[in-house]
Design a protein around this motif. Sequence first.
Motif, PDB file in Angstrom:
ATOM      1  N   ASP A 220       8.822  -0.393   6.593  1.00  0.00           N
ATOM      2  CA  ASP A 220       7.429  -0.572   6.990  1.00  0.00           C
ATOM      3  C   ASP A 220       6.702  -1.372   5.922  1.00  0.00           C
ATOM      4  O   ASP A 220       6.762  -1.043   4.724  1.00  0.00           O
ATOM      5  N   VAL A 221       6.013  -2.418   6.343  1.00  0.00           N
ATOM      6  CA  VAL A 221       5.187  -3.229   5.458  1.00  0.00           C
ATOM      7  C   VAL A 221       3.736  -2.890   5.759  1.00  0.00           C
ATOM      8  O   VAL A 221       3.252  -3.101   6.874  1.00  0.00           O
ATOM      9  N   VAL A 222       3.039  -2.357   4.774  1.00  0.00           N
ATOM     10  CA  VAL A 222       1.650  -1.946   4.922  1.00  0.00           C
ATOM     11  C   VAL A 222       0.767  -3.026   4.313  1.00  0.00           C
ATOM     12  O   VAL A 222       0.950  -3.389   3.141  1.00  0.00           O
ATOM     13  N   SER A 223      -0.166  -3.555   5.086  1.00  0.00           N
ATOM     14  CA  SER A 223      -1.014  -4.625   4.560  1.00  0.00           C
ATOM     15  C   SER A 223      -2.430  -4.481   5.092  1.00  0.00           C
ATOM     16  O   SER A 223      -2.685  -3.752   6.057  1.00  0.00           O
ATOM     17  N   CYS A 224      -3.326  -5.197   4.438  1.00  0.00           N
ATOM     18  CA  CYS A 224      -4.748  -5.114   4.765  1.00  0.00           C
ATOM     19  C   CYS A 224      -5.143  -6.220   5.735  1.00  0.00           C
ATOM     20  O   CYS A 224      -4.637  -7.346   5.652  1.00  0.00           O
ATOM     21  N   THR A 225      -6.074  -5.913   6.621  1.00  0.00           N
ATOM     22  CA  THR A 225      -6.563  -6.904   7.582  1.00  0.00           C
ATOM     23  C   THR A 225      -7.541  -7.889   6.952  1.00  0.00           C
ATOM     24  O   THR A 225      -7.827  -8.934   7.539  1.00  0.00           O
ATOM     25  N   THR A 226      -8.043  -7.574   5.754  1.00  0.00           N
ATOM     26  CA  THR A 226      -9.085  -8.402   5.148  1.00  0.00           C
ATOM     27  C   THR A 226      -8.632  -9.093   3.871  1.00  0.00           C
ATOM     28  O   THR A 226      -8.837 -10.301   3.710  1.00  0.00           O
ATOM     29  N   CYS A 227      -8.004  -8.354   2.950  1.00  0.00           N
ATOM     30  CA  CYS A 227      -7.619  -8.935   1.660  1.00  0.00           C
ATOM     31  C   CYS A 227      -6.101  -9.107   1.600  1.00  0.00           C
ATOM     32  O   CYS A 227      -5.402  -8.907   2.600  1.00  0.00           O
ATOM     33  N   ASP A 228      -5.592  -9.463   0.418  1.00  0.00           N
ATOM     34  CA  ASP A 228      -4.168  -9.746   0.289  1.00  0.00           C
ATOM     35  C   ASP A 228      -3.348  -8.531  -0.115  1.00  0.00           C
ATOM     36  O   ASP A 228      -2.182  -8.655  -0.488  1.00  0.00           O
ATOM     37  N   TYR A 229      -3.910  -7.332  -0.046  1.00  0.00           N
ATOM     38  CA  TYR A 229      -3.156  -6.132  -0.415  1.00  0.00           C
ATOM     39  C   TYR A 229      -1.973  -5.939   0.534  1.00  0.00           C
ATOM     40  O   TYR A 229      -2.109  -6.024   1.761  1.00  0.00           O
ATOM     41  N   ALA A 230      -0.802  -5.681  -0.042  1.00  0.00           N
ATOM     42  CA  ALA A 230       0.390  -5.386   0.752  1.00  0.00           C
ATOM     43  C   ALA A 230       1.340  -4.551  -0.099  1.00  0.00           C
ATOM     44  O   ALA A 230       1.484  -4.771  -1.299  1.00  0.00           O
ATOM     45  N   ALA A 231       1.999  -3.587   0.518  1.00  0.00           N
ATOM     46  CA  ALA A 231       2.959  -2.731  -0.181  1.00  0.00           C
ATOM     47  C   ALA A 231       3.949  -2.203   0.838  1.00  0.00           C
ATOM     48  O   ALA A 231       3.654  -2.149   2.042  1.00  0.00           O
ATOM     49  N   ASN A 232       5.111  -1.805   0.359  1.00  0.00           N
ATOM     50  CA  ASN A 232       6.015  -1.140   1.291  1.00  0.00           C
ATOM     51  C   ASN A 232       5.575   0.307   1.452  1.00  0.00           C
ATOM     52  O   ASN A 232       4.746   0.824   0.701  1.00  0.00           O
ATOM     53  N   SER A 233       6.129   0.990   2.454  1.00  0.00           N
ATOM     54  CA  SER A 233       5.655   2.327   2.793  1.00  0.00           C
ATOM     55  C   SER A 233       5.914   3.337   1.687  1.00  0.00           C
ATOM     56  O   SER A 233       5.238   4.362   1.597  1.00  0.00           O
ATOM     57  N   GLU A 234       6.904   3.051   0.814  1.00  0.00           N
ATOM     58  CA  GLU A 234       7.207   3.962  -0.282  1.00  0.00           C
ATOM     59  C   GLU A 234       6.151   3.896  -1.380  1.00  0.00           C
ATOM     60  O   GLU A 234       5.973   4.853  -2.129  1.00  0.00           O
ATOM     61  N   LYS A 235       5.477   2.770  -1.475  1.00  0.00           N
ATOM     62  CA  LYS A 235       4.529   2.543  -2.568  1.00  0.00           C
ATOM     63  C   LYS A 235       3.076   2.530  -2.103  1.00  0.00           C
ATOM     64  O   LYS A 235       2.157   2.789  -2.896  1.00  0.00           O
ATOM     65  N   ALA A 236       2.851   2.249  -0.837  1.00  0.00           N
ATOM     66  CA  ALA A 236       1.495   1.983  -0.341  1.00  0.00           C
ATOM     67  C   ALA A 236       0.565   3.161  -0.558  1.00  0.00           C
ATOM     68  O   ALA A 236       0.925   4.324  -0.368  1.00  0.00           O
ATOM     69  N   THR A 237      -0.635   2.840  -0.965  1.00  0.00           N
ATOM     70  CA  THR A 237      -1.691   3.826  -1.066  1.00  0.00           C
ATOM     71  C   THR A 237      -2.810   3.416  -0.110  1.00  0.00           C
ATOM     72  O   THR A 237      -2.779   2.324   0.453  1.00  0.00           O
ATOM     73  N   SER A 238      -3.774   4.297   0.097  1.00  0.00           N
ATOM     74  CA  SER A 238      -4.831   3.981   1.059  1.00  0.00           C
ATOM     75  C   SER A 238      -6.112   4.710   0.672  1.00  0.00           C
ATOM     76  O   SER A 238      -6.116   5.602  -0.181  1.00  0.00           O
ATOM     77  N   ARG A 239      -7.170   4.309   1.312  1.00  0.00           N
ATOM     78  CA  ARG A 239      -8.463   4.964   1.126  1.00  0.00           C
ATOM     79  C   ARG A 239      -8.716   5.852   2.338  1.00  0.00           C
ATOM     80  O   ARG A 239      -8.904   5.357   3.452  1.00  0.00           O
ATOM     81  N   VAL A 240      -8.675   7.160   2.107  1.00  0.00           N
ATOM     82  CA  VAL A 240      -8.814   8.129   3.195  1.00  0.00           C
ATOM     83  C   VAL A 240     -10.101   8.917   2.986  1.00  0.00           C
ATOM     84  O   VAL A 240     -10.282   9.577   1.957  1.00  0.00           O
ATOM     85  N   SER A 241     -11.003   8.837   3.949  1.00  0.00           N
ATOM     86  CA  SER A 241     -12.284   9.535   3.822  1.00  0.00           C
ATOM     87  C   SER A 241     -12.104  11.031   4.024  1.00  0.00           C
ATOM     88  O   SER A 241     -11.386  11.465   4.933  1.00  0.00           O
ATOM     89  N   PRO A 242     -12.747  11.856   3.183  1.00  0.00           N
ATOM     90  CA  PRO A 242     -12.665  13.309   3.380  1.00  0.00           C
ATOM     91  C   PRO A 242     -13.524  13.733   4.561  1.00  0.00           C
ATOM     92  O   PRO A 242     -14.461  13.016   4.954  1.00  0.00           O
TER      93      PRO A 242
END
Length: 580
Positions: A220-242
């Motif tokens: 799995d390749v995780v990437s952003c729709t707006t900026c150039d952020y990309a990571a594989n699923s083992e490394k990817a982090t995200s911003r999750v609202s509480p």
Amino acid sequence: MRYSETFIPTLRDDPADAEVVSHKLMVRAGMIRKVAAGVYNYLPLGWRVIGKVEQIVREEMTRGGAQELRMPAVQPAELWQESGRWGVYGKELLRMSDRHGRDFCIGPTHEEIITDLVRGEVRSYKQLPLNLYQIQTKFRDEIRPRFGLMRGREFIMKDGYSFDADEAGAEATYRRMEEAYHRIFARMGLDFRAVEADSGQIGGSFSHEFMVLAATGEDDVVSCTTCDYAANSEKATSRVSPPEERETPALKTVDTPGVHSVEEVAEFLKTSPDRLIKTLIFDTGTEGDGRFVAVLIRGDREVNEVKLVNTLGADGERLTLAANPDIERITGGAVGFSGPVGLKGVRVVADRSVADLTDAVTGANQADRHHTHVLPGRDFPLGETADLDTARAGDGCPRCATGKLVIQRGIEVGHIFKLGTKYSEAMQATFLDPQGKKQPFVMGCYGIGIGRTAAASIEQNHDGNGILWPMAIAPAHVVLIGMNMKSEAVRDTAERLYVELRKRGVEVLFDDRAERAGVKLTDFELLGIPLALLVGDRGVEKGSLELKERKDGSTTEVPMDDVVDRVADKVREALGGHGG
């Protein structure tokens, strides 16, 4: 190349043991043949593709300041013992003993060999930086080799290694190699992404994987729709609202009979899954008090086990969920009702999402009971926290404020690492700095799977009839098809064009076989060569020939006098000025 003189054993049916498109088509197109599980012969057309991939790699590595050398495939155990990897690499390392009883292995990678070489030759900072690479056969004894060249045991790899005097120099070298990799895969005509990645068994502080995007990819390749952020699923982090912050009354224990899953508990207690705290007990497989770890994560999220392994410093092959008797002993309660409140005698690590929860729900470490109105930090200690979460599509981007994450499938074809001093310190590989003090080399490592890249290109570029090679790595630029080789006019015209095209630097597969036109066109589509020039009686008589594009199937009628120029121009344009 004349088709009649070239070894191209095509097949009409898919091989029975092939699961992915590239494996099926490379066998059917007569490019590879299986010798043993995960071990293949490369036939002439397949080897031409491999040669083109290697040539692009060589040109761009040289442009990036690297020098090619060659190291042995057979490596002595002593060097692996020095680095500490002999005992931890696992069963993928093919080990053997020589007639004198000395231990060796077939190299899956060459960090130890290159470090030993450089420590014996480089004495001073004045000899740095140094960037060396090779293209060589490797062997990794995969437990289940499959997918043809995508996951074989024996494979061709470009592995490069850099040596710098300090972190700043190592960073500059890493960025040059990152740029070189971008040029390599762009020249090959591949749709790819460079993603942040876990360093795995190679080690080091930081790495990027280069992923060819394809629906059949394993990762799995995780990437952003707006900026150039990309990571594989083992490394990817995200911003999750509480979830919305609430006042949290005093903790309360409630009965939850017959309720087990997160969804069932949330529905029963009239709350949402994102307010639940899951408590998972992991077994690290080690001995002693630190064997078991309680991991806390929000109820609507999942633990990323690679992140957990890195956080715990555990052995990924030994880390598992604890057995039921161990869970009951550690928590003092029934399986499925574990929680952090009152949990003692075990290391607790919480995902960062848990820290933001208010008015939460946890298991009560009693059968059919849960705690409600739980506040982390008040009702249980919130000491050790880490990013343990699996990033998901729709999560917020961790790098920019507006982007959302999307997930695509990808195939890893290259990986670059900042190794730091992991190997140089372990193997006492040092140089003298300007003050005359010994310092360990700061290293980098840069790999490309040569055969895997060719296979990944097919996974990305194919249709129902066969392969769609990008021009840069196709086994030839054009197929010259004599539609009726019994015709003297067709034969003479085709022979003349064969000579003229080759003089212009065009690589030609001349289909001079005494076969029906339909058979030749079918093979053209299967082999995936970008262009076909069709020489038939009618075209010769009219003075114009058909030029067919493999990718979109379009056909253009080209005047005979212009056809060599037209083909040469198309090839040059597709290669972007890099030549054949």
